[in-house]
Design a protein around this motif. Structure first.
Motif, PDB file in Angstrom:
ATOM      1  N   PRO A 104      -7.307  -2.764  12.506  1.00  0.00           N
ATOM      2  CA  PRO A 104      -6.056  -2.087  12.135  1.00  0.00           C
ATOM      3  C   PRO A 104      -5.277  -2.807  11.045  1.00  0.00           C
ATOM      4  O   PRO A 104      -4.667  -2.159  10.185  1.00  0.00           O
ATOM      5  CB  PRO A 104      -5.279  -2.067  13.461  1.00  0.00           C
ATOM      6  CG  PRO A 104      -6.309  -2.176  14.516  1.00  0.00           C
ATOM      7  CD  PRO A 104      -7.386  -3.034  13.936  1.00  0.00           C
ATOM      8  N   LEU A 105      -5.286  -4.144  11.060  1.00  0.00           N
ATOM      9  CA  LEU A 105      -4.540  -4.877  10.035  1.00  0.00           C
ATOM     10  C   LEU A 105      -5.136  -4.660   8.643  1.00  0.00           C
ATOM     11  O   LEU A 105      -4.413  -4.506   7.653  1.00  0.00           O
ATOM     12  CB  LEU A 105      -4.517  -6.367  10.372  1.00  0.00           C
ATOM     13  CG  LEU A 105      -3.737  -6.753  11.633  1.00  0.00           C
ATOM     14  CD1 LEU A 105      -3.847  -8.242  11.892  1.00  0.00           C
ATOM     15  CD2 LEU A 105      -2.273  -6.340  11.517  1.00  0.00           C
ATOM     16  N   VAL A 106      -6.456  -4.638   8.555  1.00  0.00           N
ATOM     17  CA  VAL A 106      -7.097  -4.421   7.257  1.00  0.00           C
ATOM     18  C   VAL A 106      -6.819  -3.013   6.743  1.00  0.00           C
ATOM     19  O   VAL A 106      -6.576  -2.805   5.548  1.00  0.00           O
ATOM     20  CB  VAL A 106      -8.611  -4.684   7.373  1.00  0.00           C
ATOM     21  CG1 VAL A 106      -9.335  -4.243   6.110  1.00  0.00           C
ATOM     22  CG2 VAL A 106      -8.874  -6.158   7.623  1.00  0.00           C
ATOM     23  N   GLU A 107      -6.845  -2.027   7.642  1.00  0.00           N
ATOM     24  CA  GLU A 107      -6.595  -0.650   7.217  1.00  0.00           C
ATOM     25  C   GLU A 107      -5.147  -0.440   6.790  1.00  0.00           C
ATOM     26  O   GLU A 107      -4.850   0.487   6.027  1.00  0.00           O
ATOM     27  CB  GLU A 107      -6.940   0.313   8.356  1.00  0.00           C
ATOM     28  CG  GLU A 107      -8.421   0.420   8.637  1.00  0.00           C
ATOM     29  CD  GLU A 107      -9.173   1.072   7.488  1.00  0.00           C
ATOM     30  OE1 GLU A 107      -8.565   1.887   6.778  1.00  0.00           O
ATOM     31  OE2 GLU A 107     -10.357   0.743   7.305  1.00  0.00           O
ATOM     32  N   THR A 108      -4.249  -1.269   7.266  1.00  0.00           N
ATOM     33  CA  THR A 108      -2.840  -1.119   6.894  1.00  0.00           C
ATOM     34  C   THR A 108      -2.592  -1.495   5.441  1.00  0.00           C
ATOM     35  O   THR A 108      -1.736  -0.907   4.771  1.00  0.00           O
ATOM     36  CB  THR A 108      -1.957  -1.989   7.820  1.00  0.00           C
ATOM     37  OG1 THR A 108      -2.201  -1.613   9.176  1.00  0.00           O
ATOM     38  CG2 THR A 108      -0.485  -1.799   7.505  1.00  0.00           C
ATOM     39  N   VAL A 109      -3.350  -2.461   4.923  1.00  0.00           N
ATOM     40  CA  VAL A 109      -3.153  -2.949   3.558  1.00  0.00           C
ATOM     41  C   VAL A 109      -3.888  -2.034   2.582  1.00  0.00           C
ATOM     42  O   VAL A 109      -5.072  -1.718   2.776  1.00  0.00           O
ATOM     43  CB  VAL A 109      -3.653  -4.390   3.417  1.00  0.00           C
ATOM     44  CG1 VAL A 109      -3.442  -4.899   1.997  1.00  0.00           C
ATOM     45  CG2 VAL A 109      -2.938  -5.293   4.423  1.00  0.00           C
ATOM     46  N   VAL A 110      -3.189  -1.581   1.540  1.00  0.00           N
ATOM     47  CA  VAL A 110      -3.786  -0.749   0.491  1.00  0.00           C
ATOM     48  C   VAL A 110      -3.625  -1.457  -0.850  1.00  0.00           C
ATOM     49  O   VAL A 110      -2.679  -2.228  -1.063  1.00  0.00           O
ATOM     50  CB  VAL A 110      -3.120   0.645   0.440  1.00  0.00           C
ATOM     51  CG1 VAL A 110      -3.402   1.423   1.705  1.00  0.00           C
ATOM     52  CG2 VAL A 110      -1.619   0.523   0.213  1.00  0.00           C
ATOM     53  N   LEU A 111      -4.562  -1.193  -1.754  1.00  0.00           N
ATOM     54  CA  LEU A 111      -4.540  -1.830  -3.077  1.00  0.00           C
ATOM     55  C   LEU A 111      -3.690  -1.000  -4.021  1.00  0.00           C
ATOM     56  O   LEU A 111      -4.193  -0.160  -4.774  1.00  0.00           O
ATOM     57  CB  LEU A 111      -5.976  -1.988  -3.603  1.00  0.00           C
ATOM     58  CG  LEU A 111      -6.904  -2.842  -2.745  1.00  0.00           C
ATOM     59  CD1 LEU A 111      -8.307  -2.878  -3.332  1.00  0.00           C
ATOM     60  CD2 LEU A 111      -6.342  -4.252  -2.613  1.00  0.00           C
ATOM     61  N   GLY A 112      -2.406  -1.202  -3.962  1.00  0.00           N
ATOM     62  CA  GLY A 112      -1.489  -0.465  -4.812  1.00  0.00           C
ATOM     63  C   GLY A 112      -0.249  -0.074  -4.044  1.00  0.00           C
ATOM     64  O   GLY A 112      -0.209  -0.162  -2.808  1.00  0.00           O
ATOM     65  N   PRO A 113       0.768   0.372  -4.742  1.00  0.00           N
ATOM     66  CA  PRO A 113       1.997   0.798  -4.054  1.00  0.00           C
ATOM     67  C   PRO A 113       1.682   1.924  -3.072  1.00  0.00           C
ATOM     68  O   PRO A 113       0.849   2.789  -3.352  1.00  0.00           O
ATOM     69  CB  PRO A 113       2.897   1.279  -5.192  1.00  0.00           C
ATOM     70  CG  PRO A 113       2.357   0.600  -6.414  1.00  0.00           C
ATOM     71  CD  PRO A 113       0.883   0.486  -6.198  1.00  0.00           C
ATOM     72  N   PRO A 114       2.271   1.908  -1.888  1.00  0.00           N
ATOM     73  CA  PRO A 114       3.332   1.007  -1.385  1.00  0.00           C
ATOM     74  C   PRO A 114       2.793  -0.262  -0.733  1.00  0.00           C
ATOM     75  O   PRO A 114       3.529  -0.936  -0.033  1.00  0.00           O
ATOM     76  CB  PRO A 114       4.036   1.881  -0.362  1.00  0.00           C
ATOM     77  CG  PRO A 114       2.940   2.730   0.188  1.00  0.00           C
ATOM     78  CD  PRO A 114       2.002   3.003  -0.946  1.00  0.00           C
ATOM     79  N   TRP A 115       1.476  -0.569  -0.905  1.00  0.00           N
ATOM     80  CA  TRP A 115       0.823  -1.780  -0.425  1.00  0.00           C
ATOM     81  C   TRP A 115       0.601  -1.790   1.080  1.00  0.00           C
ATOM     82  O   TRP A 115      -0.345  -2.402   1.543  1.00  0.00           O
ATOM     83  CB  TRP A 115       1.619  -3.037  -0.825  1.00  0.00           C
ATOM     84  CG  TRP A 115       1.847  -3.143  -2.294  1.00  0.00           C
ATOM     85  CD1 TRP A 115       3.016  -2.921  -2.962  1.00  0.00           C
ATOM     86  CD2 TRP A 115       0.877  -3.458  -3.287  1.00  0.00           C
ATOM     87  NE1 TRP A 115       2.853  -3.079  -4.313  1.00  0.00           N
ATOM     88  CE2 TRP A 115       1.527  -3.429  -4.554  1.00  0.00           C
ATOM     89  CE3 TRP A 115      -0.473  -3.782  -3.265  1.00  0.00           C
ATOM     90  CZ2 TRP A 115       0.881  -3.687  -5.738  1.00  0.00           C
ATOM     91  CZ3 TRP A 115      -1.120  -4.067  -4.451  1.00  0.00           C
ATOM     92  CH2 TRP A 115      -0.451  -4.011  -5.677  1.00  0.00           C
ATOM     93  N   LEU A 116       1.442  -1.144   1.828  1.00  0.00           N
ATOM     94  CA  LEU A 116       1.272  -1.053   3.278  1.00  0.00           C
ATOM     95  C   LEU A 116       1.327   0.404   3.689  1.00  0.00           C
ATOM     96  O   LEU A 116       2.236   1.139   3.294  1.00  0.00           O
ATOM     97  CB  LEU A 116       2.357  -1.853   4.016  1.00  0.00           C
ATOM     98  CG  LEU A 116       2.344  -3.370   3.839  1.00  0.00           C
ATOM     99  CD1 LEU A 116       3.511  -4.003   4.587  1.00  0.00           C
ATOM    100  CD2 LEU A 116       1.019  -3.968   4.314  1.00  0.00           C
ATOM    101  N   ALA A 117       0.346   0.816   4.484  1.00  0.00           N
ATOM    102  CA  ALA A 117       0.275   2.193   4.980  1.00  0.00           C
ATOM    103  C   ALA A 117       0.028   2.154   6.479  1.00  0.00           C
ATOM    104  O   ALA A 117      -1.121   2.225   6.937  1.00  0.00           O
ATOM    105  CB  ALA A 117      -0.824   2.971   4.260  1.00  0.00           C
ATOM    106  N   PRO A 118       1.092   2.010   7.270  1.00  0.00           N
ATOM    107  CA  PRO A 118       0.911   1.888   8.726  1.00  0.00           C
ATOM    108  C   PRO A 118       0.223   3.090   9.353  1.00  0.00           C
ATOM    109  O   PRO A 118      -0.460   2.950  10.375  1.00  0.00           O
ATOM    110  CB  PRO A 118       2.347   1.735   9.243  1.00  0.00           C
ATOM    111  CG  PRO A 118       3.132   1.247   8.067  1.00  0.00           C
ATOM    112  CD  PRO A 118       2.496   1.877   6.877  1.00  0.00           C
ATOM    113  N   GLU A 119       0.372   4.286   8.761  1.00  0.00           N
ATOM    114  CA  GLU A 119      -0.238   5.466   9.365  1.00  0.00           C
ATOM    115  C   GLU A 119      -1.763   5.387   9.341  1.00  0.00           C
ATOM    116  O   GLU A 119      -2.435   6.005  10.183  1.00  0.00           O
ATOM    117  CB  GLU A 119       0.230   6.725   8.646  1.00  0.00           C
ATOM    118  CG  GLU A 119      -0.203   6.850   7.187  1.00  0.00           C
ATOM    119  CD  GLU A 119       0.705   6.072   6.252  1.00  0.00           C
ATOM    120  OE1 GLU A 119       0.458   6.102   5.035  1.00  0.00           O
ATOM    121  OE2 GLU A 119       1.658   5.434   6.747  1.00  0.00           O
TER     122      GLU A 119
END
Length: 246
Positions: free
Chosen positions: A73-88
């Motif tokens: 889940p922690l890896v899936e939360t981080v995205v490469l680009g804005p907004p950088w975090l996607a909790p959904e």
């Protein structure tokens, strides 16, 4: 690791416990939803209660697996680009990780309450003939081998701490444990190979006699209910059968 006792789970036939474990795994993978996982959590609580195993003790046995379940889940939360975090995006991996944890907890309750010889006898009952004997032999050897290897590594770390090895750098401590552990592995393997040759590849050939009792009927009923719950989504997706008219 197996712990002798007289709990309700200890008195069950290993075949009934295996049936519950397999049916629960199928049901957990078929219902990876919050509602389904709540029901599965109740089943896990019942299994741990029958084994008289507190959840924290089972989690302590699985402490090496928990970080990997949290990493998804922690890896899936981080995205490469804005907004950088996607909790959904972490919702589905979190549900999958929790499902895996529940399945492993049921397996831990089984291992804690079932001797290796009974597991070997159950597997040879499910898979008759030479394949069953080979499968039972492999399971018995792995269960015994891992137990002694864990004990060897624990003694190695205790001896290292007694010699103030815990004050060494982390890399040096890892090197000492790894080198000593590999030495113990090769030594255990040589002795195991000698024992197998002396017994003509036969390890505990006289297995315990398995008998289903009244308590096993409850476990088998639970396994049947879990299996029906697992198959229900598949039946619902196919819809009712319509027979063509002659």
């Amino acid at each position: 690791m197996y712990v002798p006792g007289s709990t309700p789970a200890h008195r069950l036939d290993p075949r009934a416990k295996l049936a519950v474990q397999v049916a629960f795994a199928l049901a957990a993978f078929a219902h990876t939803t919050p509602r389904g996982l709540v029901v599965a959590t109740g089943v896990v609580a019942a299994c741990l209660w029958a084994a008289r195993t507190p959840p924290w003790e089972a989690l302590d046995e699985l402490r090496l697996l928990v970080p990997f379940l949290l990493a998804g889940p922690l890896v899936e939360t981080v995205v490469l680009g804005p907004p950088w975090l996607a909790p959904e995006q972490a919702v589905a991996p979190a549900l999958a990780s929790y499902r895996t944890l529940l399945v492993v907890l049921v397996a831990a309750a089984y291992v804690r309450t079932t001797p290796t010889r009974e597991s070997q006898a159950a597997l040879q009952w499910f898979v008759p003939g030479k394949p069953g004997r080979a499968l039972g032999l492999c399971v018995g050897l792995v269960a015994r081998y891992l137990t002694v290897l864990r004990a060897d590594l624990r003694r190695t770390r205790t001896a290292m701490r007694a010699r103030l090895g815990d004050q060494l750098p982390v890399r040096e401590r890892m090197r000492i444990v790894a080198v000593t552990g590999l030495g113990r592995v090769f030594d255990r393997s040589d002795r195991l190979a000698l024992a197998m040759r002396a017994r003509c590849l036969s390890w505990n050939p006289t297995l315990p006699r398995l008998r289903l009792g009244r308590a096993d009927a409850v476990a088998l009923a639970l396994a049947t209910a879990l299996l029906a719950w697992a198959v229900a989504p598949l039946v619902a997706s196919t819809g009712p059968l319509v027979w063509p008219l002659a």
